[in-house]
Design a protein around this motif. Structure first.
Motif, PDB file in Angstrom:
ATOM      1  N   SER A   2      -4.446  81.437  34.080  1.00  0.00           N
ATOM      2  CA  SER A   2      -4.882  82.744  33.595  1.00  0.00           C
ATOM      3  C   SER A   2      -4.205  83.874  34.358  1.00  0.00           C
ATOM      4  O   SER A   2      -3.739  83.714  35.486  1.00  0.00           O
ATOM      5  N   VAL A   3      -4.160  85.017  33.695  1.00  0.00           N
ATOM      6  CA  VAL A   3      -3.540  86.215  34.259  1.00  0.00           C
ATOM      7  C   VAL A   3      -4.627  87.259  34.475  1.00  0.00           C
ATOM      8  O   VAL A   3      -5.459  87.497  33.601  1.00  0.00           O
ATOM      9  N   TYR A   5      -5.667  91.271  35.790  1.00  0.00           N
ATOM     10  CA  TYR A   5      -5.232  92.628  36.147  1.00  0.00           C
ATOM     11  C   TYR A   5      -5.807  92.972  37.505  1.00  0.00           C
ATOM     12  O   TYR A   5      -7.012  92.863  37.725  1.00  0.00           O
ATOM     13  N   TYR A  10      -0.366  92.749  36.660  1.00  0.00           N
ATOM     14  CA  TYR A  10      -0.917  91.556  36.038  1.00  0.00           C
ATOM     15  C   TYR A  10      -0.362  90.363  36.806  1.00  0.00           C
ATOM     16  O   TYR A  10       0.853  90.154  36.841  1.00  0.00           O
ATOM     17  N   VAL A  11      -1.232  89.615  37.436  1.00  0.00           N
ATOM     18  CA  VAL A  11      -0.801  88.561  38.349  1.00  0.00           C
ATOM     19  C   VAL A  11      -1.471  87.239  37.988  1.00  0.00           C
ATOM     20  O   VAL A  11      -2.553  87.216  37.400  1.00  0.00           O
ATOM     21  N   PRO A  12      -0.858  86.116  38.344  1.00  0.00           N
ATOM     22  CA  PRO A  12      -1.525  84.823  38.148  1.00  0.00           C
ATOM     23  C   PRO A  12      -2.835  84.793  38.931  1.00  0.00           C
ATOM     24  O   PRO A  12      -2.958  85.425  39.993  1.00  0.00           O
ATOM     25  N   THR A  77      -5.171  92.631  29.099  1.00  0.00           N
ATOM     26  CA  THR A  77      -5.545  91.406  29.813  1.00  0.00           C
ATOM     27  C   THR A  77      -5.828  90.279  28.828  1.00  0.00           C
ATOM     28  O   THR A  77      -5.453  89.130  29.063  1.00  0.00           O
ATOM     29  N   ARG A  80      -2.390  89.159  27.502  1.00  0.00           N
ATOM     30  CA  ARG A  80      -1.650  88.349  28.481  1.00  0.00           C
ATOM     31  C   ARG A  80      -2.152  86.909  28.514  1.00  0.00           C
ATOM     32  O   ARG A  80      -1.403  85.997  28.872  1.00  0.00           O
ATOM     33  N   ASN A  81      -3.404  86.726  28.152  1.00  0.00           N
ATOM     34  CA  ASN A  81      -3.992  85.386  28.162  1.00  0.00           C
ATOM     35  C   ASN A  81      -4.087  84.771  26.771  1.00  0.00           C
ATOM     36  O   ASN A  81      -4.712  83.729  26.585  1.00  0.00           O
ATOM     37  N   VAL A 303       4.942  88.844  34.101  1.00  0.00           N
ATOM     38  CA  VAL A 303       3.528  88.804  34.484  1.00  0.00           C
ATOM     39  C   VAL A 303       3.187  89.994  35.352  1.00  0.00           C
ATOM     40  O   VAL A 303       2.163  90.633  35.188  1.00  0.00           O
ATOM     41  N   LYS A 304       4.055  90.322  36.310  1.00  0.00           N
ATOM     42  CA  LYS A 304       3.781  91.439  37.207  1.00  0.00           C
ATOM     43  C   LYS A 304       4.516  92.676  36.706  1.00  0.00           C
ATOM     44  O   LYS A 304       5.727  92.732  36.681  1.00  0.00           O
TER      45      LYS A 304
END
Length: 315
Positions: A2-3, A5, A10-12, A77, A80-81, A303-304
């Motif tokens: 999952s990612v 915020y 936006y990070v793992p 968010t 991203r997922n 992602v970031k």
């Protein structure tokens, strides 16, 4: 994987970390919202964001992001997922300070976290068969200390009441006000039905004014039921024809037993079923669209990457 915020990126999930000196960690000094997305739409997002900002203002917690930016963070968010149906946890913490209580030491460090995942608060079977609950000895927070409308990250009283439920072998507990009025459950608002009238505790007893609670009140009234926001005690819940709970995670779930006393005939009642059916259709038909310009499977950017300004006001 999952990612998340976290403060402009936006990070793992395994990289989403906050400092041990964050006052949200040390003291529960922050506010949050639990939000749901259905069928690619975030239900009542504007109402959730309004409450988040009101809660933050009430505890003197500045948020530099605009409400529009915060709403888009929630949607992004989910994107991203690759989620269309999700439970979203949006948290704003005081940020890094020292080991003292003075919030001024944290100004400029406010942290914002958004998590989108799945949730199942209660097993599916209980939506059809109903919950057994107890009334808890733990009382609702006194309004003189912290306004009940503030959705604070300090949920210890709720957890204490949940422990009572666990020890009693049930999944939920009803909390009373210090005057003995029915307030709410550990994570849900409560409704009862008596002689066809839908009743729910008045805000004056010290409850969180739930977004789902407000939506269900609208649903019930539009369905032709009289809805009363009033003062209720144990007598009212022991003699109710029907009881149901509402919440973002719980949605609408029936209660069939309180303190070993059957509610009605011990089965989910017709009013509860009708309200639940209408509510279920409502949440899947309106809301803030997540995929307005993109489809779930479309590849996103790195992602970031930075989204919005995250510098807090100095004042």
């Amino acid at each position: 994987m999952s990612v998340i915020y976290l403060n402009g990126q936006y990070v793992p999930a395994e990289e989403a970390k906050v400092s041990v000196f964050d006052h949200c960690f040390l003291y529960g000094d922050g506010v949050f919202e639990g939000i749901r997305a259905y069928n690619g739409r975030v239900f009542r997002l504007e109402e959730h964001i309004d409450r988040l900002y009101d809660s933050a203002k009430a505890i003197w917690l500045p948020i530099s992001l605009s409400k529009e930016e915060m709403m888009e963070i929630v949607a992004e968010t989910c994107r991203r997922n690759n989620l269309r149906d999700a439970y979203i946890r949006l948290v704003v913490g005081r940020g890094v300070g020292d080991l003292g209580l003075d919030p001024r030491k944290c100004h400029g460090n406010t942290s914002v976290v958004c998590i989108a995942a799945s949730i199942s608060l209660y097993p599916e079977e209980f939506y059809e068969k109903g919950l057994k609950v107890i009334t808890a000895a733990t009382r609702r927070n006194y309004g003189e200390v912290l306004a009940p409308q503030v959705k604070s990250c300090n949920y210890l009283p709720n957890i204490m009441a949940k422990i009572e439920a666990v020890n009693a072998g049930v999944l939920e507990a009803i909390c009373m006000s210090r005057e003995g009025y029915v307030a709410e459950c550990t994570g849900d608002n409560i409704f009862l039905v008596k002689n066809g009238v839908v009743k729910t505790p008045h805000s004056a007893v010290g409850i969180l004014l739930g977004v789902t609670r407000n939506a269900v009140i609208d649903v019930a009234r539009n369905a032709g039921y009289v809805v009363e926001e009033t003062f209720l005690n144990r007598w009212d819940i022991y003699t109710a024809d029907e009881i149901f709970l509402t919440g973002t995670a719980a949605e609408v779930i029936p209660v069939v037993e309180v303190d070993l006393r059957s509610v009605g005939d011990g089965k989910p009642g017709p009013v509860t079923k009708r309200i639940r059916d209408v509510f279920s259709k409502l949440v899947r038909s309106e809301g803030y669209e997540i995929y307005r310009d993109a489809r779930p499977h479309e590849k996103r950017g790195p992602v970031k990457d930075f989204v919005g300004c995250h510098e807090e006001n100095e004042a």
